[in-house]
Design a protein around this motif. Structure first.
Motif, PDB file in Angstrom:
ATOM      1  N   MET A 123     -30.169  14.984 -20.917  1.00  0.00           N
ATOM      2  CA  MET A 123     -30.844  13.811 -20.361  1.00  0.00           C
ATOM      3  C   MET A 123     -32.359  14.006 -20.341  1.00  0.00           C
ATOM      4  SD  MET A 123     -30.178  12.008 -16.701  1.00  0.00           S
ATOM      5  CE  MET A 123     -31.280  13.118 -15.862  1.00  0.00           C
ATOM      6  N   TYR A 124     -32.808  15.192 -19.968  1.00  0.00           N
ATOM      7  CA  TYR A 124     -34.244  15.474 -19.904  1.00  0.00           C
ATOM      8  C   TYR A 124     -34.870  15.378 -21.292  1.00  0.00           C
ATOM      9  CZ  TYR A 124     -38.653  17.825 -18.997  1.00  0.00           C
ATOM     10  OH  TYR A 124     -39.984  18.117 -18.906  1.00  0.00           O
ATOM     11  N   SER A 125     -34.203  15.961 -22.263  1.00  0.00           N
ATOM     12  CA  SER A 125     -34.703  15.916 -23.637  1.00  0.00           C
ATOM     13  C   SER A 125     -34.822  14.469 -24.112  1.00  0.00           C
ATOM     14  CB  SER A 125     -33.756  16.707 -24.541  1.00  0.00           C
ATOM     15  OG  SER A 125     -34.059  16.492 -25.880  1.00  0.00           O
ATOM     16  N   THR A 126     -33.802  13.677 -23.857  1.00  0.00           N
ATOM     17  CA  THR A 126     -33.806  12.283 -24.293  1.00  0.00           C
ATOM     18  C   THR A 126     -34.819  11.460 -23.512  1.00  0.00           C
ATOM     19  OG1 THR A 126     -31.456  12.533 -24.823  1.00  0.00           O
ATOM     20  CG2 THR A 126     -32.319  10.298 -24.766  1.00  0.00           C
ATOM     21  N   SER A 127     -34.951  11.730 -22.206  1.00  0.00           N
ATOM     22  CA  SER A 127     -35.906  10.955 -21.404  1.00  0.00           C
ATOM     23  C   SER A 127     -37.345  11.267 -21.800  1.00  0.00           C
ATOM     24  CB  SER A 127     -35.697  11.184 -19.902  1.00  0.00           C
ATOM     25  OG  SER A 127     -36.079  12.473 -19.519  1.00  0.00           O
ATOM     26  N   THR A 128     -37.600  12.496 -22.248  1.00  0.00           N
ATOM     27  CA  THR A 128     -38.927  12.847 -22.741  1.00  0.00           C
ATOM     28  C   THR A 128     -39.247  12.020 -23.989  1.00  0.00           C
ATOM     29  OG1 THR A 128     -38.657  15.087 -21.905  1.00  0.00           O
ATOM     30  CG2 THR A 128     -40.381  14.755 -23.522  1.00  0.00           C
ATOM     31  N   LYS A 129     -38.280  11.897 -24.872  1.00  0.00           N
ATOM     32  CA  LYS A 129     -38.465  11.064 -26.062  1.00  0.00           C
ATOM     33  C   LYS A 129     -38.611   9.595 -25.675  1.00  0.00           C
ATOM     34  CE  LYS A 129     -35.698  14.190 -28.879  1.00  0.00           C
ATOM     35  NZ  LYS A 129     -34.365  14.405 -29.458  1.00  0.00           N
ATOM     36  N   LEU A 142     -32.416   5.374 -27.374  1.00  0.00           N
ATOM     37  CA  LEU A 142     -32.524   6.476 -26.407  1.00  0.00           C
ATOM     38  C   LEU A 142     -31.930   6.094 -25.054  1.00  0.00           C
ATOM     39  CD1 LEU A 142     -36.111   7.642 -27.378  1.00  0.00           C
ATOM     40  CD2 LEU A 142     -33.977   8.850 -27.843  1.00  0.00           C
ATOM     41  N   GLY A 143     -32.177   4.854 -24.628  1.00  0.00           N
ATOM     42  CA  GLY A 143     -31.589   4.380 -23.370  1.00  0.00           C
ATOM     43  C   GLY A 143     -30.076   4.380 -23.422  1.00  0.00           C
ATOM     44  N   SER A 144     -29.541   3.973 -24.569  1.00  0.00           N
ATOM     45  CA  SER A 144     -28.083   3.965 -24.750  1.00  0.00           C
ATOM     46  C   SER A 144     -27.515   5.374 -24.709  1.00  0.00           C
ATOM     47  CB  SER A 144     -27.721   3.306 -26.085  1.00  0.00           C
ATOM     48  OG  SER A 144     -28.102   1.960 -26.083  1.00  0.00           O
ATOM     49  N   LYS A 145     -28.240   6.300 -25.308  1.00  0.00           N
ATOM     50  CA  LYS A 145     -27.771   7.696 -25.312  1.00  0.00           C
ATOM     51  C   LYS A 145     -27.685   8.237 -23.882  1.00  0.00           C
ATOM     52  CE  LYS A 145     -28.640  12.203 -27.333  1.00  0.00           C
ATOM     53  NZ  LYS A 145     -29.497  13.035 -28.163  1.00  0.00           N
ATOM     54  N   ILE A 146     -28.713   7.994 -23.083  1.00  0.00           N
ATOM     55  CA  ILE A 146     -28.696   8.458 -21.685  1.00  0.00           C
ATOM     56  C   ILE A 146     -27.607   7.724 -20.910  1.00  0.00           C
ATOM     57  CG2 ILE A 146     -30.013   8.599 -19.537  1.00  0.00           C
ATOM     58  CD1 ILE A 146     -32.552   8.818 -21.311  1.00  0.00           C
ATOM     59  N   TYR A 147     -27.499   6.421 -21.121  1.00  0.00           N
ATOM     60  CA  TYR A 147     -26.484   5.604 -20.449  1.00  0.00           C
ATOM     61  C   TYR A 147     -25.086   6.156 -20.726  1.00  0.00           C
ATOM     62  CZ  TYR A 147     -23.666   1.478 -19.307  1.00  0.00           C
ATOM     63  OH  TYR A 147     -22.736   0.623 -18.774  1.00  0.00           O
ATOM     64  N   LEU A 148     -24.796   6.419 -21.993  1.00  0.00           N
ATOM     65  CA  LEU A 148     -23.477   6.928 -22.361  1.00  0.00           C
ATOM     66  C   LEU A 148     -23.240   8.337 -21.815  1.00  0.00           C
ATOM     67  CD1 LEU A 148     -23.257   5.557 -26.003  1.00  0.00           C
ATOM     68  CD2 LEU A 148     -22.060   4.711 -23.972  1.00  0.00           C
ATOM     69  N   THR A 149     -24.279   9.151 -21.818  1.00  0.00           N
ATOM     70  CA  THR A 149     -24.162  10.501 -21.261  1.00  0.00           C
ATOM     71  C   THR A 149     -23.756  10.424 -19.790  1.00  0.00           C
ATOM     72  OG1 THR A 149     -25.808  11.407 -22.773  1.00  0.00           O
ATOM     73  CG2 THR A 149     -25.410  12.644 -20.758  1.00  0.00           C
ATOM     74  N   LEU A 150     -24.421   9.545 -19.048  1.00  0.00           N
ATOM     75  CA  LEU A 150     -24.134   9.439 -17.611  1.00  0.00           C
ATOM     76  C   LEU A 150     -22.790   8.768 -17.338  1.00  0.00           C
ATOM     77  CD1 LEU A 150     -27.667   8.600 -16.196  1.00  0.00           C
ATOM     78  CD2 LEU A 150     -26.409  10.754 -16.014  1.00  0.00           C
ATOM     79  N   THR A 151     -22.410   7.782 -18.147  1.00  0.00           N
ATOM     80  CA  THR A 151     -21.113   7.140 -17.920  1.00  0.00           C
ATOM     81  C   THR A 151     -19.957   8.080 -18.260  1.00  0.00           C
ATOM     82  OG1 THR A 151     -21.224   6.068 -20.095  1.00  0.00           O
ATOM     83  CG2 THR A 151     -21.923   4.762 -18.183  1.00  0.00           C
ATOM     84  N   GLU A 152     -20.190   9.038 -19.147  1.00  0.00           N
ATOM     85  CA  GLU A 152     -19.166  10.049 -19.436  1.00  0.00           C
ATOM     86  C   GLU A 152     -19.177  11.158 -18.378  1.00  0.00           C
ATOM     87  OE1 GLU A 152     -20.020  11.408 -23.386  1.00  0.00           O
ATOM     88  OE2 GLU A 152     -19.437   9.505 -24.288  1.00  0.00           O
ATOM     89  N   PHE A 153     -20.334  11.379 -17.781  1.00  0.00           N
ATOM     90  CA  PHE A 153     -20.505  12.432 -16.780  1.00  0.00           C
ATOM     91  C   PHE A 153     -19.895  12.031 -15.434  1.00  0.00           C
ATOM     92  CE2 PHE A 153     -23.727  14.368 -13.718  1.00  0.00           C
ATOM     93  CZ  PHE A 153     -23.182  15.624 -13.755  1.00  0.00           C
ATOM     94  N   LYS A 154     -20.013  10.764 -15.083  1.00  0.00           N
ATOM     95  CA  LYS A 154     -19.543  10.294 -13.770  1.00  0.00           C
ATOM     96  C   LYS A 154     -18.052  10.555 -13.531  1.00  0.00           C
ATOM     97  CE  LYS A 154     -19.205   6.198 -10.984  1.00  0.00           C
ATOM     98  NZ  LYS A 154     -18.607   4.921 -11.279  1.00  0.00           N
ATOM     99  N   PRO A 155     -17.149  10.257 -14.476  1.00  0.00           N
ATOM    100  CA  PRO A 155     -15.729  10.560 -14.235  1.00  0.00           C
ATOM    101  C   PRO A 155     -15.459  12.051 -14.019  1.00  0.00           C
ATOM    102  CG  PRO A 155     -15.958   9.047 -16.078  1.00  0.00           C
ATOM    103  CD  PRO A 155     -17.335   9.506 -15.722  1.00  0.00           C
ATOM    104  N   LEU A 156     -16.232  12.896 -14.685  1.00  0.00           N
ATOM    105  CA  LEU A 156     -16.093  14.338 -14.487  1.00  0.00           C
ATOM    106  C   LEU A 156     -16.403  14.698 -13.030  1.00  0.00           C
ATOM    107  CD1 LEU A 156     -15.925  17.260 -15.873  1.00  0.00           C
ATOM    108  CD2 LEU A 156     -18.412  17.115 -15.801  1.00  0.00           C
ATOM    109  N   LEU A 157     -17.471  14.110 -12.507  1.00  0.00           N
ATOM    110  CA  LEU A 157     -17.830  14.347 -11.099  1.00  0.00           C
ATOM    111  C   LEU A 157     -16.743  13.831 -10.167  1.00  0.00           C
ATOM    112  CD1 LEU A 157     -21.575  13.245 -11.187  1.00  0.00           C
ATOM    113  CD2 LEU A 157     -20.717  15.586 -11.032  1.00  0.00           C
ATOM    114  N   GLU A 158     -16.239  12.633 -10.450  1.00  0.00           N
ATOM    115  CA  GLU A 158     -15.197  12.044  -9.605  1.00  0.00           C
ATOM    116  C   GLU A 158     -13.918  12.872  -9.637  1.00  0.00           C
ATOM    117  OE1 GLU A 158     -15.203   8.188 -11.406  1.00  0.00           O
ATOM    118  OE2 GLU A 158     -16.573   7.382  -9.879  1.00  0.00           O
ATOM    119  N   LYS A 159     -13.568  13.358 -10.821  1.00  0.00           N
ATOM    120  CA  LYS A 159     -12.359  14.191 -10.953  1.00  0.00           C
ATOM    121  C   LYS A 159     -12.521  15.489 -10.153  1.00  0.00           C
ATOM    122  CE  LYS A 159      -9.523  16.509 -14.404  1.00  0.00           C
ATOM    123  NZ  LYS A 159      -9.381  16.859 -15.812  1.00  0.00           N
ATOM    124  N   GLN A 160     -13.700  16.111 -10.244  1.00  0.00           N
ATOM    125  CA  GLN A 160     -13.969  17.334  -9.501  1.00  0.00           C
ATOM    126  C   GLN A 160     -13.920  17.050  -7.989  1.00  0.00           C
ATOM    127  OE1 GLN A 160     -14.438  20.411 -10.913  1.00  0.00           O
ATOM    128  NE2 GLN A 160     -14.458  21.303  -8.893  1.00  0.00           N
TER     129      GLN A 160
END
Length: 167
Positions: A123-129, A142-160
């Protein structure tokens, strides 16, 4: 002389009886202490789990807020709306999010820390770009890349979070 008339024998017998009673009392107190120690250990585990759940819940909430903010430049946005769009606000939110996550990282389980670090680095690398992006298509990409990264990350957090809650 019979044993019951000898004062030393009587004192030895009384001393032995007192020693046996003391050993029994000590043994019972040791059992109580062990139970207390076991309960303290269980309570400490519950406190740690509660703190981890609380931290994960905060991260999940922050992630949801950021995902909503990213819809303006995410995969479903209109390129025409991005003409002249300043990415300063969104990159500021991304940096704030990164700092919050990094500050809470030490409270999380080991495997999750590694996954969070990977997401934060990407996310940091992409946000710098993103902060240097000027064209609407670049901002959307770039916004889509961060968006997709976070939408894939959220279920991992919820599962944990669910896993810890059920432990």
């Amino acid at each position: 002389m019979p044993w019951y008339k000898d004062p030393i024998t009587i004192l030895s017998l009384i001393g032995s009886i007192i020693s046996i009673i003391s050993a029994i009392v000590s043994w019972r107190k040791a059992i109580v202490s062990k139970k207390s120690a076991d309960e303290s250990t269980k309570l400490l585990g519950r406190i740690r789990n509660h703190r981890t759940i609380s931290t994960l819940s905060e991260i999940i909430a922050e992630t949801e807020i950021l995902i909503r903010s990213l819809t303006d430049i995410g995969p479903h946005c209109d390129l025409r709306r991005l003409k002249g769009y300043s990415t300063q606000d969104i990159t500021g939110q991304l940096e704030s999010y990164r700092q919050k996550i990094v500050s809470k990282e030490r409270l999380l389980p080991g495997q999750l820390k590694d996954e969070i670090r990977d997401v934060i680095e990407e996310m940091y690398s992409t946000s710098t770009k993103l902060s240097d992006a000027s064209s609407p298509s670049e901002i959307k990409s770039l916004g889509s890349k961060i968006y997709l990264t976070l939408t894939e990350f959220k279920p991992l957090l919820e599962k944990q979070n669910d896993h810890i809650d059920n432990a």
